[in-house]
Design a protein around this motif. Structure first.
Motif, PDB file in Angstrom:
ATOM      1  N   SER A 180       3.188   3.996   3.910  1.00 30.64           N
ATOM      2  CA  SER A 180       2.470   2.788   3.484  1.00 30.64           C
ATOM      3  C   SER A 180       1.103   2.719   4.140  1.00 30.64           C
ATOM      4  O   SER A 180       0.101   2.416   3.514  1.00 30.64           O
ATOM      5  N   SER A 181       1.113   2.985   5.434  1.00 26.95           N
ATOM      6  CA  SER A 181      -0.137   2.838   6.173  1.00 26.95           C
ATOM      7  C   SER A 181      -0.100   3.769   7.359  1.00 26.95           C
ATOM      8  O   SER A 181       0.953   4.269   7.736  1.00 26.95           O
ATOM      9  N   ASP A 185       8.756 -16.720   6.865  1.00 26.15           N
ATOM     10  CA  ASP A 185      10.093 -16.406   7.359  1.00 26.15           C
ATOM     11  C   ASP A 185      10.667 -15.162   6.692  1.00 26.15           C
ATOM     12  O   ASP A 185      11.753 -14.712   7.025  1.00 26.15           O
ATOM     13  N   GLN A 186       9.947 -14.631   5.708  1.00 25.36           N
ATOM     14  CA  GLN A 186      10.403 -13.432   5.027  1.00 25.36           C
ATOM     15  C   GLN A 186      10.431 -12.249   6.016  1.00 25.36           C
ATOM     16  O   GLN A 186       9.478 -12.037   6.761  1.00 25.36           O
ATOM     17  N   VAL A 187      11.554 -11.516   5.992  1.00 25.34           N
ATOM     18  CA  VAL A 187      11.640 -10.357   6.878  1.00 25.34           C
ATOM     19  C   VAL A 187      10.951  -9.160   6.220  1.00 25.34           C
ATOM     20  O   VAL A 187      11.106  -8.912   5.035  1.00 25.34           O
ATOM     21  N   VAL A 188      10.157  -8.477   7.005  1.00 26.31           N
ATOM     22  CA  VAL A 188       9.464  -7.282   6.537  1.00 26.31           C
ATOM     23  C   VAL A 188       9.964  -6.097   7.369  1.00 26.31           C
ATOM     24  O   VAL A 188      10.123  -6.206   8.583  1.00 26.31           O
ATOM     25  N   ILE A 189      10.240  -4.983   6.670  1.00 27.82           N
ATOM     26  CA  ILE A 189      10.716  -3.788   7.374  1.00 27.82           C
ATOM     27  C   ILE A 189       9.540  -2.900   7.734  1.00 27.82           C
ATOM     28  O   ILE A 189       8.663  -2.667   6.898  1.00 27.82           O
ATOM     29  N   GLN A 190       9.488  -2.481   8.983  1.00 27.20           N
ATOM     30  CA  GLN A 190       8.523  -1.447   9.321  1.00 27.20           C
ATOM     31  C   GLN A 190       9.295  -0.233   9.815  1.00 27.20           C
ATOM     32  O   GLN A 190      10.018  -0.298  10.809  1.00 27.20           O
ATOM     33  N   GLY A 191       9.141   0.880   9.036  1.00 27.62           N
ATOM     34  CA  GLY A 191       9.724   2.130   9.518  1.00 27.62           C
ATOM     35  C   GLY A 191       8.627   2.914  10.205  1.00 27.62           C
ATOM     36  O   GLY A 191       7.554   3.101   9.648  1.00 27.62           O
ATOM     37  N   SER A 224       0.840  -1.195   0.000  1.00 26.93           N
ATOM     38  CA  SER A 224       0.000   0.000   0.000  1.00 26.93           C
ATOM     39  C   SER A 224       0.875   1.244   0.000  1.00 26.93           C
ATOM     40  O   SER A 224       1.995   1.240   0.497  1.00 26.93           O
ATOM     41  N   ASP A 225       0.384   2.341  -0.611  1.00 26.14           N
ATOM     42  CA  ASP A 225       1.052   3.627  -0.411  1.00 26.14           C
ATOM     43  C   ASP A 225       0.032   4.738  -0.308  1.00 26.14           C
ATOM     44  O   ASP A 225      -1.000   4.731  -0.955  1.00 26.14           O
ATOM     45  N   VAL A 234      -2.483   9.009  15.837  1.00 24.22           N
ATOM     46  CA  VAL A 234      -2.243   8.700  14.430  1.00 24.22           C
ATOM     47  C   VAL A 234      -0.763   8.427  14.271  1.00 24.22           C
ATOM     48  O   VAL A 234       0.058   9.248  14.659  1.00 24.22           O
ATOM     49  N   ALA A 235      -0.407   7.247  13.735  1.00 30.04           N
ATOM     50  CA  ALA A 235       1.005   6.883  13.634  1.00 30.04           C
ATOM     51  C   ALA A 235       1.328   6.356  12.245  1.00 30.04           C
ATOM     52  O   ALA A 235       0.965   5.237  11.905  1.00 30.04           O
ATOM     53  N   PRO A 236       2.015   7.157  11.414  1.00 23.74           N
ATOM     54  CA  PRO A 236       2.357   6.728  10.054  1.00 23.74           C
ATOM     55  C   PRO A 236       3.461   5.665  10.073  1.00 23.74           C
ATOM     56  O   PRO A 236       4.335   5.669  10.937  1.00 23.74           O
ATOM     57  N   GLU A 237       3.387   4.763   9.088  1.00 26.49           N
ATOM     58  CA  GLU A 237       4.359   3.690   8.994  1.00 26.49           C
ATOM     59  C   GLU A 237       4.740   3.461   7.546  1.00 26.49           C
ATOM     60  O   GLU A 237       3.940   3.663   6.646  1.00 26.49           O
ATOM     61  N   VAL A 238       5.986   3.024   7.339  1.00 24.39           N
ATOM     62  CA  VAL A 238       6.422   2.571   6.018  1.00 24.39           C
ATOM     63  C   VAL A 238       6.691   1.072   6.123  1.00 24.39           C
ATOM     64  O   VAL A 238       7.383   0.625   7.042  1.00 24.39           O
TER      65      VAL A 238
END
Ligand SMILES: Nc1ncnc2c1ncn2[C@@H]1O[C@H](COP(=O)(O)OP(=O)(O)OP(=O)(O)O)[C@@H](O)[C@H]1O
Ligand SMILES: [Mg+2]
Lengths: 237, 413
Positions: free
Chosen positions: B237-238, B125-131, B67-68, B86-90
């Motif tokens: 992203s969200s 097992d895939q690593v996902v980045i959350q900024g 999503s973007d 409200v907390a933006p995330e990438v």
């Protein structure tokens, strides 16, 4: 006691019908020892089984103690077999998965056993000389012993009528003598009526009633003595 | 009579066992599959119920990873009534971790000669980045990760405002374990350096949520993530939203969708119920499969009972001769096959217990746990008895229908 009149029984066999019994009429008085004799395939077993309500005749009637077997319902026949008739077969026909005592108690299994029934069964087994074999399985017993268990099973209900189909057919002559000794004693002591199919005429005594069957017909019988003690003949061989 | 029926089974052990296997395997299947779907339901339920509040995504996107949204949407949403935080995330899938990607791992393995002993990885097992916008996230009440930090010095600490713009990362102990230090081969510790893409990061904290889905996330500052993942300054992203009254989250979601067209605002409850529907459908499918296997098992029982009754016609003749009614014989044979069913149910249950216990040993790291609930066990047992009884009905009916005279003749021939 047993009144058979104009009894017919046919079996379907392939394309046609086999007439196993063609109009048998006879009378067995209470307390008598009766034999059914005749060549193989003449209808002896069929007559005996019909007396025990194991099947229904094609036509004719059988009355036992005044009750018409042919008019009985299915449930009444079950009760008749359970309470009045003791069966003994040539091949013993014990249930392999039950002990001697349990085999004797088979008629009562569906309704549940009581301690009284159990001790009666044990008593009967002692009477026939199997007091030490109570919890043996049939395969652990000799042929003669198995047949004695079968006799005890026939007697446990205190039957009015004992029906036996060649009870000594698979036993040696000494064991056979023993079986007949037990049956004779029973007749003498309890006044039970016995009908026995046999090939072996040496067990027949002059006092016994003999029904001689050939090709589904009685050879001695109503033709000679229409109103009396039918078919009374001494053994001939 | 019941002991009699029991003995009739016990005297033919081989045949009994074969029929048992035929029915107990599908029962094992029923229990195993239901425990699996129950386990997944629990797993995801546990995951999502950790997250209160709502997730705002671009309309039609199933996951924040795809999503973007414009970054200034956060300001619009802050003004929506009922919104408290409200907390933006990438979010993006990590380019590679320690040089390994989900699909390109083998290439790396060839190059270095190491890593060949690695177990094949699953999608989870895939690593996902959350900024994350660190300051905004500190204002959340229901944030999952800070609460899941491993206690003690080996757990390090969670992200703080001072980490903004720095190459610092918080990972799960699962990631630390799955992507070990390439030099020593040992799991990463706090203070280690972790290579993501072409950049090096300092591991400042370890967490453990015990959830398959959440434990694949590596957390860092939102701007650090943008730089790493090539996301421009004006995109997120969200956006994670909390309501003043958590019970009114659905209402708040509607308000947000009205205020900002083109976005999906989904409360966690809604996602949960969607998932429940999915699992129900899965259950139906599993049931159909298992029903087929059950039919095969029942045919096996019918076959066994037919064989056993056919060779016992003489015996039934003797029973009838001794005054047993048709229904007595029917009961006897049906009891035998009901016993078969009961046994198959017990065997199936024990097999399922063994199966789930063993399976649980192998899947501990996913957070998935297979259990057989008492209800499932009871249901399986009942099913098995019913199936056994059904399988015995036809042979029993055949045996009871015999005329005693015919039965005797058949038996002595
Ligand atoms: N169920 C049946 N179906 C067809 N035929 C039958 C059936 N039962 C008996 N029969 C026939 O009826 C006739 C009489 O049979 P039954 O068994 O009464 O003879 P039996 O006198 O007892 O002979 P055996 O001395 O050999 O025992 C025989 O020809 C037999 O083949
Ligand atoms: Mg005969």
């Amino acid at each position: 006691m047993i009144e058979v009149s104009d009894l017919h029984k046919s079996f379907r066999s392939g394309e046609g019908w086999i007439e196993a019994l063609r109009g048998v009429t006879c009378h067995v008085p209470k307390g008598r020892f009766a034999f059914i004799v005749g060549p193989s395939g003449s209808g002896k077993s069929t007559l005996l089984y019909l007396m025990g309500a194991l099947d229904r005749p094609t036509s004719g009637t059988i009355k036992v103690e005044g009750f018409d077997l042919t008019a009985m319902s299915e449930a009444e026949q079950n009760a008749y077999r359970r309470d009045k008739i003791g069966f003994i077969f040539q091949s013993f026909n014990l249930i392999g998965n039950l002990t001697a005592v349990e085999n004797v108690l088979v008629p009562f299994l569906p309704r549940g056993l009581t301690p009284e029934l159990r001790s009666r069964a044990e008593e009967l087994l002692k009477d026939v000389g199997l007091g030490k074999r109570l919890s043996h399985r049939p395969r652990q017993l000799s042929g003669g012993e198995q047949q004695r268990v079968a006799i005890a099973r026939a007697l446990v209900k205190d039957p009015v009528l004992v029906l036996a189909d060649e009870p000594t057919g698979e036993l040696d002559s000494r064991t056979g003598d023993e079986i007949y000794r037990i049956l004779r004693e029973l007749q003498a002591r309890r006044q039970t009526t016995l009908v026995v199919v046999t090939h072996d005429r040496r067990f027949i005594t002059p006092d016994d009633l003999v029904l001689e069957i050939q090709d589904g017909e009685l050879m001695n019988g109503e033709a000679k003595e229409p109103n009396g003690d039918l078919a009374r003949v001494a053994s001939s061989s | 009579m019941w002991t009699f029926a029991w003995r009739n089974l016990a005297t033919r052990p081989l045949r009994t066992i074969l029929a048992l296997v035929g029915l107990s395997i599908p029962i094992l299947g029923v229990l195993g599959l239901f425990s699996l779907s129950g386990g997944m339901r629990n797993l995801v339920g546990a995951t999502l119920s950790q997250i209160q509040g709502a997730m705002i995504l671009r309309e039609g996107q199933p996951s924040p990873v795809f999503s973007d949204l414009p970054a200034d949407l956060a300001d619009t949403i802050r003004k929506v009534p009922g919104v408290s935080a409200v907390a933006p995330e990438v979010w993006k899938i990590a380019p590679s971790v320690e040089g390994q990607t989900l699909f390109g791992k083998t290439v790396k393995g060839l190059g270095s000669g190491g890593g060949s002993s690695q177990v094949a990885r699953s999608l989870f097992d895939q690593v996902v980045i959350q900024g994350q916008d660190i300051v905004a996230h500190q204002g959340l009440k229901s944030a999952v990760f800070p609460k899941a930090m491993i206690k003690g010095p080996e757990g390090g600490r969670f992200l703080l405002p001072e980490d903004r713009g720095k190459n610092r990362v918080v990972i799960s102990s699962k990631i630390a374990h799955d992507y070990p230090d390439p030099k020593t081969g040992k799991p990463h510790k706090v203070g280690d350096s972790l290579r993501i893409g072409n950049e090096r990061f300092e591991i400042i904290g370890l967490y453990n949520t015990n959830s398959l889905v959440l434990d694949g996330v590596a957390l860092m500052d939102i701007d650090t993530a943008r730089k790493l993942l090539n996301v421009s300054k004006d995109k997120v992203s969200s956006i994670y939203v909390e309501a003043t009254d958590p019970a009114k989250i659905d209402q708040v979601c509607e308000n947000i969708e009205k205020a900002a067209p083109g976005v999906d605002a989904r409360g966690v409850n809604e996602i949960l119920s969607n998932f429940g529907d999915l699992m129900d459908q899965l259950d139906h499918f599993l049931f159909a499969t298992v029903a087929l296997a059950l039919m095969v098992g029942v045919v096996g029982i019918i076959n066994t009972m037919l064989m056993s009754t056919t060779e016992r016609f003489g015996e039934f003749g003797v029973l009838r001769t001794n005054g047993w009614s048709r229904s007595n014989v029917l009961t006897l044979v049906t009891a035998e096959s009901a016993y078969l069913g009961l046994l198959a149910g017990i065997v199936g249950f024990v097999l399922a217990l063994v199966f789930t216990t063993v399976a649980n040993q192998f899947i501990t790291s996913t957070g998935l746990k297979l259990t057989i609930t008492p209800w499932n066990a009871l249901g399986g047992l009942t099913l098995s008895i019913v199936m056994g009884t059904l399988g015995g009905l036809y042979p029993a009916w055949k045996a009871s229908r015999l005329v005693p005279m015919d039965a005797i003749r058949l038996g002595t021939r």
